[in-house]
Structures are given as structure tokens and as C-alpha cells.
Design an enzyme around this catalytic site. Structure first.
Site, PDB file in Angstrom:
ATOM      1  N   GLU A   1      -3.639  -9.973   4.054  1.00  0.00           N
ATOM      2  CA  GLU A   1      -4.579  -9.579   5.042  1.00  0.00           C
ATOM      3  C   GLU A   1      -5.733 -10.434   5.273  1.00  0.00           C
ATOM      4  O   GLU A   1      -6.248 -10.860   6.408  1.00  0.00           O
ATOM      5  CB  GLU A   1      -4.929  -8.176   4.854  1.00  0.00           C
TER       6      GLU A   1
ATOM      7  N   GLU B   1       0.943  -1.267   0.122  1.00  0.00           N
ATOM      8  CA  GLU B   1      -0.054  -0.057   0.122  1.00  0.00           C
ATOM      9  C   GLU B   1       0.791   1.300  -0.143  1.00  0.00           C
ATOM     10  O   GLU B   1       0.574   1.942  -0.442  1.00  0.00           O
ATOM     11  CB  GLU B   1      -0.975   0.059   1.179  1.00  0.00           C
TER      12      GLU B   1
END
Length: 260
Positions: A131, A111
Site C-alpha cells: 500500500e 489482512e
């Protein structure tokens, strides 16, 4: 700024280095330091371009520090002025930021890469959003990734947590260039120097218009440009640099940009 966040300045270019062995994972304190670093870059009128890199060979960044989370760092804690890793939610970041990626960019590390404007990666790099396996949401990636690469490819990464090697990332247009590790930094600095010699007011307008137009129709965004409703566009039009560009073209010379 610290042992964890180091900076190097060359003229109008700032290199920001995350150095947090073993995996350059980011806890709340590190995120806040990164936010202050990027905010200072944003607000310094003498700086025009930033490079984001990390130390070590194996990991670009493992993202959120799960060990710190297990010890009490809350996932919804105070990440600092720019949100996680100091960049992805930093308001009015209207200067070019280049990612220099070597190694694995995982979760929040991926990210962080997505928060940059240009991405250059070594041939030893890879990307993943694991995740899903930890029962949590890769929030920024879920918002950004389907806009950067085909929807079904983005969903594959988000829903399975699989690895994407750098060649595949380049094939989908996620990475600008793939280079041998020993050539990576040289190329990134070459691009940074090119951008540093460019018109900063135009770069600022490009970044603001591209960012804000995401929530507008094409015609609405065009009307905002022509009516100078974007702050950076209003600053650009009628500026010394705007006039300098026209004069330099007419006089068949290279323009001299002053950022005003």
C-alpha cells in the site's frame, strides 16, 4: 452463495472459498458477499469452525481490487457487514477460523489472513503490504501486525512494502505451519476436525476474552472473567458442557460437547 464465493459444509465445518480470477481481488460487491457468508457462519448454531481458502495457484488474494477502484469503487465505500473481506470487523465472531493460504497474500489479502485465528500456508506462499507504493494506508495490518510479530519487523513490511516469504513468516510466528502444497488442505481439514470435536462454548470464551482484553489491564480483564461480565464466560460457567467436562474427567471418558 455465488460463482465468486463458494461454500462447502462437512458436519459442523464450513469451508469458504473465494474464486475470483485472476488474482482473487476483492471489490465492494465481493466484500459484501463475504460478509454475509461469515455472518451466516457466525449465527448458525450448528457450525463450529470455518476454513478460509481461495481458488488458483498464484494468488491467495491480491486484496483490494484496484481496477474496480479505478472504475469507481470508493476505498471508503460499503464493504458490508464485516468490513473489508467480511471478517476483520465482524462483531462477535466467537468461533475458530482457519486460513488455508496458497500463493501470494497481498495487501488486503494479507489482512484477510490476519483476521483468522490459525494460519497454515503452503511452501509456495508469500506476503506483502504494498500500500505504501500506492500512497495509501494498510489500515488493518498497521493495527494488527505490530501485535503479532516484532515491532521492527512489522514496520519494515509496512514502510517498505517488501515481500516476506513463508519461511520468514513462520520464523516470526506469523504462520502456524508451512506445508508442501499437496499436503496443505489435508492438514487444514485435520485441524478443523480436531477443533470441531472440541468444546464450542470454551472456544467462544477464549476468543471473546482474548479480543476484549487487548483494551484492558491484566487485573481488569481477570475481574471481568471472575465476575462473569463477558457474555461468553457467563454462558460457559454453569452450562451443561461445563458440567460435562468435569464429569468426563471424573469418569475417565471423553466428553460429549453439546454447545449448551
Amino acid at each position: 452463495m455465488s460463482d465468486v464465493i463458494k461454500t462447502r459444509r462437512e458436519g459442523t465445518i464450513l469451508e469458504v472459498i473465494l474464486d475470483r480470477p485472476k488474482a482473487n481481488a476483492i471489490d465492494l460487491a465481493t466484500s459484501r458477499l463475504m460478509g454475509e457468508t461469515f455472518k451466516a457462519f457466525r449465527d448458525d448454531p450448528e457450525l463450529r469452525v470455518a476454513i478460509v481458502k481461495t481458488a488458483g495457484d498464484k494468488f491467495f488474494s491480491a486484496g483490494w481490487d484496484l481496477k474496480a477502484a479505478a472504475a469507481g469503487d470508493a476505498v471508503d465505500g460499503d464493504y458490508g457487514v464485516g468490513g473489508f473481506a467480511g471478517l476483520q470487523e465482524l462483531i462477535d465472531m466467537n468461533k475458530p477460523v482457519i486460513a488455508c493460504v496458497n500463493g501470494m497474500a497481498v495487501g488486503g489479502g494479507f489482512e484477510l489472513v490476519l483476521s483468522c485465528d490459525l494460519i497454515y500456508a503452503s511452501d509456495q506462499s508469500s506476503f506483502a503490504l504494498p500500500e505504501i507504493r500506492a500512497g495509501t494506508l494498510a489500515d488493518a495490518a498497521t493495527i494488527k501486525l505490530p501485535k503479532r510479530i516484532p515491532y521492527h519487523v512489522a514496520m519494515d513490511l509496512l514502510l517498505t512494502g517488501r515481500w516476506m516469504n513463508v519461511q520468514e513468516a513462520h520464523r516470526w510466528g506469523l504462520v502456524n505451519e508451512v506445508l508442501p502444497k499437496e499436503r496443505l488442505e489435508e492438514r487444514v481439514w485435520e485441524v478443523a476436525r480436531l477443533l470441531a470435536s472440541g468444546p464450542p462454548l470454551v472456544f467462544a470464551a477464549i476468543k471473546e476474552v482474548a479480543r476484549e482484553a487487548e483494551a484492558m489491564s491484566f487485573q481488569e480483564a481477570m475481574n471481568w472473567v471472575t465476575k462473569r461480565k463477558f457474555r461468553t464466560v457467563d454462558t460457559l460457567y454453569g452450562s451443561e458442557d461445563n458440567l460435562e467436562g468435569f464429569r468426563a474427567f471424573a469418569e475417565k471418558r471423553d466428553p460429549v460437547w453439546k454447545g449448551r
